[in-house]
Design a protein around this motif. Structure first.
Motif, PDB file in Angstrom:
ATOM      1  N   LEU A  52       0.823  -1.216   0.000  1.00  0.00           N
ATOM      2  CA  LEU A  52       0.000   0.000   0.000  1.00  0.00           C
ATOM      3  C   LEU A  52       0.854   1.263   0.000  1.00  0.00           C
ATOM      4  O   LEU A  52       0.479   2.270  -0.611  1.00  0.00           O
ATOM      5  N   GLN A  53       2.017   1.215   0.654  1.00  0.00           N
ATOM      6  CA  GLN A  53       2.928   2.365   0.640  1.00  0.00           C
ATOM      7  C   GLN A  53       3.464   2.606  -0.763  1.00  0.00           C
ATOM      8  O   GLN A  53       3.546   3.738  -1.217  1.00  0.00           O
ATOM      9  N   LYS A  54       3.834   1.548  -1.458  1.00  0.00           N
ATOM     10  CA  LYS A  54       4.350   1.684  -2.825  1.00  0.00           C
ATOM     11  C   LYS A  54       3.309   2.263  -3.771  1.00  0.00           C
ATOM     12  O   LYS A  54       3.639   2.986  -4.702  1.00  0.00           O
ATOM     13  N   GLU A  55       2.040   1.940  -3.529  1.00  0.00           N
ATOM     14  CA  GLU A  55       0.953   2.470  -4.357  1.00  0.00           C
ATOM     15  C   GLU A  55       0.517   3.872  -3.937  1.00  0.00           C
ATOM     16  O   GLU A  55      -0.344   4.464  -4.561  1.00  0.00           O
ATOM     17  N   GLY A  56       1.084   4.380  -2.844  1.00  0.00           N
ATOM     18  CA  GLY A  56       0.728   5.712  -2.363  1.00  0.00           C
ATOM     19  C   GLY A  56      -0.601   5.774  -1.636  1.00  0.00           C
ATOM     20  O   GLY A  56      -1.168   6.850  -1.457  1.00  0.00           O
ATOM     21  N   LYS A  57      -1.103   4.629  -1.204  1.00  0.00           N
ATOM     22  CA  LYS A  57      -2.405   4.587  -0.532  1.00  0.00           C
ATOM     23  C   LYS A  57      -2.293   4.699   0.984  1.00  0.00           C
ATOM     24  O   LYS A  57      -3.302   4.842   1.663  1.00  0.00           O
ATOM     25  N   ILE A  58      -1.069   4.598   1.501  1.00  0.00           N
ATOM     26  CA  ILE A  58      -0.849   4.689   2.933  1.00  0.00           C
ATOM     27  C   ILE A  58       0.451   5.454   3.148  1.00  0.00           C
ATOM     28  O   ILE A  58       1.333   5.452   2.292  1.00  0.00           O
ATOM     29  N   HIS A  59       0.565   6.112   4.272  1.00  0.00           N
ATOM     30  CA  HIS A  59       1.701   6.983   4.576  1.00  0.00           C
ATOM     31  C   HIS A  59       3.039   6.247   4.491  1.00  0.00           C
ATOM     32  O   HIS A  59       3.158   5.115   4.950  1.00  0.00           O
ATOM     33  N   GLU A  60       4.039   6.864   3.903  1.00  0.00           N
ATOM     34  CA  GLU A  60       5.394   6.292   3.848  1.00  0.00           C
ATOM     35  C   GLU A  60       6.029   6.314   5.219  1.00  0.00           C
ATOM     36  O   GLU A  60       5.703   7.152   6.050  1.00  0.00           O
ATOM     37  N   GLY A  61       6.947   5.405   5.476  1.00  0.00           N
ATOM     38  CA  GLY A  61       7.669   5.353   6.739  1.00  0.00           C
ATOM     39  C   GLY A  61       7.985   3.920   7.109  1.00  0.00           C
ATOM     40  O   GLY A  61       7.656   2.970   6.387  1.00  0.00           O
ATOM     41  N   LYS A  62       8.625   3.759   8.243  1.00  0.00           N
ATOM     42  CA  LYS A  62       9.028   2.446   8.719  1.00  0.00           C
ATOM     43  C   LYS A  62       7.863   1.781   9.459  1.00  0.00           C
ATOM     44  O   LYS A  62       7.271   2.370  10.361  1.00  0.00           O
ATOM     45  N   VAL A  63       7.548   0.549   9.087  1.00  0.00           N
ATOM     46  CA  VAL A  63       6.490  -0.207   9.745  1.00  0.00           C
ATOM     47  C   VAL A  63       7.059  -0.819  11.027  1.00  0.00           C
ATOM     48  O   VAL A  63       8.118  -1.441  10.999  1.00  0.00           O
ATOM     49  N   THR A  64       6.377  -0.618  12.143  1.00  0.00           N
ATOM     50  CA  THR A  64       6.831  -1.171  13.419  1.00  0.00           C
ATOM     51  C   THR A  64       5.707  -1.966  14.079  1.00  0.00           C
ATOM     52  O   THR A  64       4.524  -1.684  13.875  1.00  0.00           O
ATOM     53  N   PHE A  65       6.118  -2.946  14.851  1.00  0.00           N
ATOM     54  CA  PHE A  65       5.189  -3.782  15.606  1.00  0.00           C
ATOM     55  C   PHE A  65       5.571  -3.675  17.081  1.00  0.00           C
ATOM     56  O   PHE A  65       6.673  -4.052  17.460  1.00  0.00           O
ATOM     57  N   SER A  66       4.674  -3.164  17.895  1.00  0.00           N
ATOM     58  CA  SER A  66       4.901  -3.040  19.335  1.00  0.00           C
ATOM     59  C   SER A  66       4.001  -4.035  20.040  1.00  0.00           C
ATOM     60  O   SER A  66       2.799  -4.111  19.751  1.00  0.00           O
ATOM     61  N   GLU A  67       4.565  -4.789  20.957  1.00  0.00           N
ATOM     62  CA  GLU A  67       3.760  -5.765  21.685  1.00  0.00           C
ATOM     63  C   GLU A  67       2.673  -5.080  22.502  1.00  0.00           C
ATOM     64  O   GLU A  67       2.912  -4.044  23.110  1.00  0.00           O
ATOM     65  N   VAL A  68       1.498  -5.668  22.488  1.00  0.00           N
ATOM     66  CA  VAL A  68       0.404  -5.182  23.316  1.00  0.00           C
ATOM     67  C   VAL A  68       0.719  -5.587  24.749  1.00  0.00           C
ATOM     68  O   VAL A  68       1.063  -6.738  25.015  1.00  0.00           O
ATOM     69  N   LYS A  69       0.636  -4.638  25.642  1.00  0.00           N
ATOM     70  CA  LYS A  69       0.929  -4.899  27.050  1.00  0.00           C
ATOM     71  C   LYS A  69      -0.330  -4.656  27.881  1.00  0.00           C
ATOM     72  O   LYS A  69      -1.016  -3.655  27.695  1.00  0.00           O
ATOM     73  N   ALA A  70      -0.590  -5.579  28.779  1.00  0.00           N
ATOM     74  CA  ALA A  70      -1.728  -5.413  29.682  1.00  0.00           C
ATOM     75  C   ALA A  70      -1.375  -4.369  30.729  1.00  0.00           C
ATOM     76  O   ALA A  70      -0.262  -4.346  31.250  1.00  0.00           O
ATOM     77  N   VAL A  71      -2.318  -3.499  31.005  1.00  0.00           N
ATOM     78  CA  VAL A  71      -2.119  -2.464  32.006  1.00  0.00           C
ATOM     79  C   VAL A  71      -3.191  -2.638  33.072  1.00  0.00           C
ATOM     80  O   VAL A  71      -4.371  -2.750  32.761  1.00  0.00           O
ATOM     81  N   GLY A  72      -2.770  -2.663  34.311  1.00  0.00           N
ATOM     82  CA  GLY A  72      -3.719  -2.782  35.413  1.00  0.00           C
ATOM     83  C   GLY A  72      -3.718  -1.522  36.244  1.00  0.00           C
ATOM     84  O   GLY A  72      -2.736  -0.798  36.298  1.00  0.00           O
ATOM     85  N   THR A  73      -4.833  -1.260  36.863  1.00  0.00           N
ATOM     86  CA  THR A  73      -4.935  -0.090  37.722  1.00  0.00           C
ATOM     87  C   THR A  73      -5.869  -0.397  38.870  1.00  0.00           C
ATOM     88  O   THR A  73      -6.781  -1.208  38.738  1.00  0.00           O
ATOM     89  N   ASP A  74      -5.630   0.235  39.985  1.00  0.00           N
ATOM     90  CA  ASP A  74      -6.538   0.070  41.108  1.00  0.00           C
ATOM     91  C   ASP A  74      -7.280   1.373  41.406  1.00  0.00           C
ATOM     92  O   ASP A  74      -7.896   1.525  42.450  1.00  0.00           O
TER      93      ASP A  74
END
Length: 93
Positions: A52-74
């Protein structure tokens, strides 16, 4: 809030797996979240974003994957009736 399922769909059916990664594009000092994915679809998502980046349909830049982290609160307190109300409101959407 994040979606409760992977963003990938195949033949009109969404992947039922919970998200393991937040997918974003980093361009300089800006970062754009584009979806979430499970571990099984990580490579597929990366390839699709590159396409999609090559076709110009999505923003250029580096694709990153960040792990989803559970957040708890009291800091949020409630009783049993509050939780029932939340569940009832969610099912209406």
């Amino acid at each position: 809030m994040l979606p409760d399922k992977c963003s990938v769909s195949k033949e009109g059916k969404q992947c039922p797996s919970p998200p393991e990664f937040i997918v974003s594009i980093i361009d300089g000092k800006d970062e754009y979240m584009v979806g979430v994915t499970c571990g099984r679809h990580k490579q597929i998502v990366s390839g699709k974003i590159g396409f999609l980046q090559k076709e110009g349909k999505i923003h250029e830049g580096k694709v990153t994957f960040s792990e989803v982290k559970a957040v708890g609160t009291d800091c949020i307190h409630g009783d049993e009736d509050d939780f029932v109300q939340i569940d009832m409101n969610r099912s209406k959407n």
